[in-house]
Write an enzyme that holds these catalytic residues in place. Sequence first.
Site, mmCIF file in Angstrom:
data_model
loop_
_atom_site.group_PDB
_atom_site.id
_atom_site.type_symbol
_atom_site.label_atom_id
_atom_site.label_comp_id
_atom_site.label_asym_id
_atom_site.label_seq_id
_atom_site.Cartn_x
_atom_site.Cartn_y
_atom_site.Cartn_z
ATOM 1 N N TYR A 277 13.573 -16.991 1.990
ATOM 2 C CA TYR A 277 13.745 -15.948 0.886
ATOM 3 C C TYR A 277 14.679 -15.179 1.084
ATOM 4 O O TYR A 277 16.037 -15.377 1.192
ATOM 5 C CB TYR A 277 12.330 -15.020 1.051
ATOM 6 N N ARG A 330 15.039 -9.797 -14.389
ATOM 7 C CA ARG A 330 15.573 -8.796 -13.338
ATOM 8 C C ARG A 330 15.589 -9.637 -11.973
ATOM 9 O O ARG A 330 14.610 -8.876 -11.205
ATOM 10 C CB ARG A 330 15.210 -7.674 -13.508
ATOM 11 N N LYS A 348 8.103 -16.599 -2.818
ATOM 12 C CA LYS A 348 7.082 -15.646 -2.604
ATOM 13 C C LYS A 348 5.797 -16.210 -2.052
ATOM 14 O O LYS A 348 5.103 -15.860 -1.058
ATOM 15 C CB LYS A 348 6.514 -14.765 -3.638
ATOM 16 N N GLU A 419 6.544 -10.392 -10.763
ATOM 17 C CA GLU A 419 7.491 -10.310 -9.834
ATOM 18 C C GLU A 419 9.020 -10.220 -10.825
ATOM 19 O O GLU A 419 8.858 -11.113 -11.837
ATOM 20 C CB GLU A 419 7.586 -11.592 -9.071
ATOM 21 N N ASP A 420 9.626 -9.287 -10.330
ATOM 22 C CA ASP A 420 11.210 -9.225 -11.091
ATOM 23 C C ASP A 420 11.096 -9.031 -12.572
ATOM 24 O O ASP A 420 12.039 -9.880 -13.253
ATOM 25 C CB ASP A 420 11.862 -10.539 -10.729
ATOM 26 N N ASP A 442 4.469 -6.455 -7.363
ATOM 27 C CA ASP A 442 5.082 -6.215 -5.941
ATOM 28 C C ASP A 442 6.289 -5.313 -5.909
ATOM 29 O O ASP A 442 6.362 -4.757 -5.029
ATOM 30 C CB ASP A 442 5.450 -7.667 -5.636
ATOM 31 N N ASP A 443 6.980 -5.454 -6.846
ATOM 32 C CA ASP A 443 8.161 -4.317 -7.058
ATOM 33 C C ASP A 443 7.760 -3.085 -6.942
ATOM 34 O O ASP A 443 8.582 -2.218 -6.672
ATOM 35 C CB ASP A 443 8.816 -5.036 -8.417
ATOM 36 N N ASN A 595 17.986 -5.536 -1.952
ATOM 37 C CA ASN A 595 18.599 -6.708 -1.599
ATOM 38 C C ASN A 595 18.963 -7.490 -2.690
ATOM 39 O O ASN A 595 18.477 -7.245 -3.848
ATOM 40 C CB ASN A 595 17.365 -7.400 -0.662
#
Length: 734
Positions: A277, A330, A348, A419-420, A442-443, A595
């Site tokens: 990851y 993103r 993930k 996610e993202d 999760d973000d 990150n």
Amino acid sequence: MTRALAPTLPPHGTLPRIDQVAQCWGQAFDRDGHAWLEADELHAVSPRRTMRLGPIAEAAMHSDMRQLVAEDFTKQHLTVALRKPTVQPNQSTPAVSAAEAANHPTAPANHALVRESFILPVSAPRQRIGAQRLADVRRPRQRAVVDDGSRSIAVHRCPSVEVHHRALLTLRGGAIVPAVHDPIASPPSAFQLLFDARLNKAGAFTADERAACGLEGLLPHAVETQLLQLQRARAQFDAQPTDLGRYQFMSALHDRQERLFFALIRSDFQRFMPIVYTPTVGEACQRFGHIMRRPKGMYISIRHRGRIAQVLRNWPVRDIRFIVVTDGERILGLGDLGVCGMPIPIGKLALYTACAGVPPEAALPVVLDMGTNNESFLEDLLYPGLRQPRVDANEALSFVDEFVDAVQEVFPRCCIQFEDFTNRNAIPMLERYRNRVCMFNDDVQGTAAVGVAGLFGACRIARSSMREQRLLFLGAGNAAVGIADLFVRHLESIGVPQRDALARCHFMNSRGLVHAGMGGLPDYLHRYAHPIAGLVPAGTRGNEHSPIARLLDAVEIVRPTALIGVSAVPNTFDEAVIRSMARINSRPIIFPLSNPTSKSECTAEEAIRFSDGRAVVATGSPFPPMHFQGKLFVPGQGNNVYIYPAIGMAVFATQARRVTDEMFLRAAESLAAQTTDQDLSVGLIFPPIASILDTSIRIAVDVAALVFDAGLARVDRPEDIDAFVRTQVYDPDF
């Protein structure tokens, strides 16, 4: 193969008494060729208790027998549901739609359902045998001959092959769980054993297994242990010249030997997680079109609109419990990568299994392909996605709506992790779906939990309380607002009025310090837009949007105790900013959480050196330990991997109907409580990453208790929640 049975059951086709069904003893097959299931091999309580599937299936068609059979099986601690044909569900299993029933048009009337798996008498015509067949169990078996109604079938019982991904059952914690629904009945061939990643043990197949399963001559002579295979895999990993090469090696191992892949990660989390990851996954996404080998997961295109449910049914596993989905717009701090964002869901979900024990067959990575605005990708001949600009916002939302509804139809017990997605979509989508389906972002929520857990640990080092903290966020997107919201929720839980709690959170975005007079703010930021009239000293540099445009000025005016970076803008926590934080606070809290590493607001070494060793540091990407002024510092990695796998394990174990903010706050508290005084003495505010499996399971147990307390579980509350959760943890050992 024949053997006398006691008690003797009536001939196939007649209904047995319940005691005959429940108390029969015997071998795997009787002389009539009817399949038997030996319950002790499925970890049941009663030794050698067997069930004759044909008669039981017929008994299930009668309401008086159906209840008796279900009650008896419950006493044996077997999770079994028997019901009429698929169009009529019972109370213990999710409703099956007409469309879902159409997936199994060959299911005959005399079938039993075991956790949504069709179990048929072997005497049914071979071409009609349904999804699951008890062809392999753990212990060695002799060759048996089974009559399928038209001819005899030689069945080789292959030792220690638990799950064939197309035809068998998974054995887990005393429960019978379907692997997949697939209308093949034959046991796995030697070819499948070697080329199915979930079955392949390579050189670890024993001599008996090789003889029984037709593997002789297909493997080198030596029989290897998993430990020896791990040694070889580590050497091959180390031989790769770059981190991207190591990522590709791990991906290929995942394709080849699934259990060895997870055993390798668990053997040294600190060594392998940065490859699987962050930070390496960022480079893998950027190069995905050039390095991809075997497709993983599902790619749902905007061209599939109107038939997403049909497309989802192409996935061979029917009992999916987790989907991690991204639209690739993103990815980390790297921007719009389209379908090249697929390594994010893959990575993930790999950590769901490696770090918390969620069974890998329950997980499905998905990317929603709605085009990309990345011009370089659109011009790249090797870009594997849809070659068009992204669809507009309304069309995208309608597409996501259909996807969410389709998941509920096809995988009714599934939890969706978003996610993202971009800032403009993530929080509105969270609010749109959170009370309708089992989902989380999760973000927003995962980052919030790890951020708040870090603050708990920092307060212990600084000998302060959460009530005393003032937070300044560089970045005003999903992650920042998520941390702030969970921080405010915690303060409210300890008696701080909401207005006072909100006033302790301040945000810097690309236009400057967010304030009450700033226009164009999204709805979720209005509650954090505070008046700043009279606070701005003369000479402060501003712009047309905000009188405070520089981070250094914001630090001097807000005087935060904690500076949290979630901007993905590197080097913004410069020496002047860090020294200002150190002048204001005896133990400044500095969290550069962006990150991958190339996007970090500062390095751990810079935060420690510029604060003269007084900063409490947590970073989003891993940084090595360091010595400063004769003292050891171990930077904590504030990575969501401490949170979302544990939440996933709790949801998996309890079959939770919803995921709530309270669950993330409980996870943050549990994570912080596991940090020892010895960890804190070197500046480590999270438990060491090397112990993340145990850490995650303990968090999962605490969150599962909350799920039961809140009445959100779909299973009965066990007497011992800790033992209950641990029995469901995936074990990658051969």
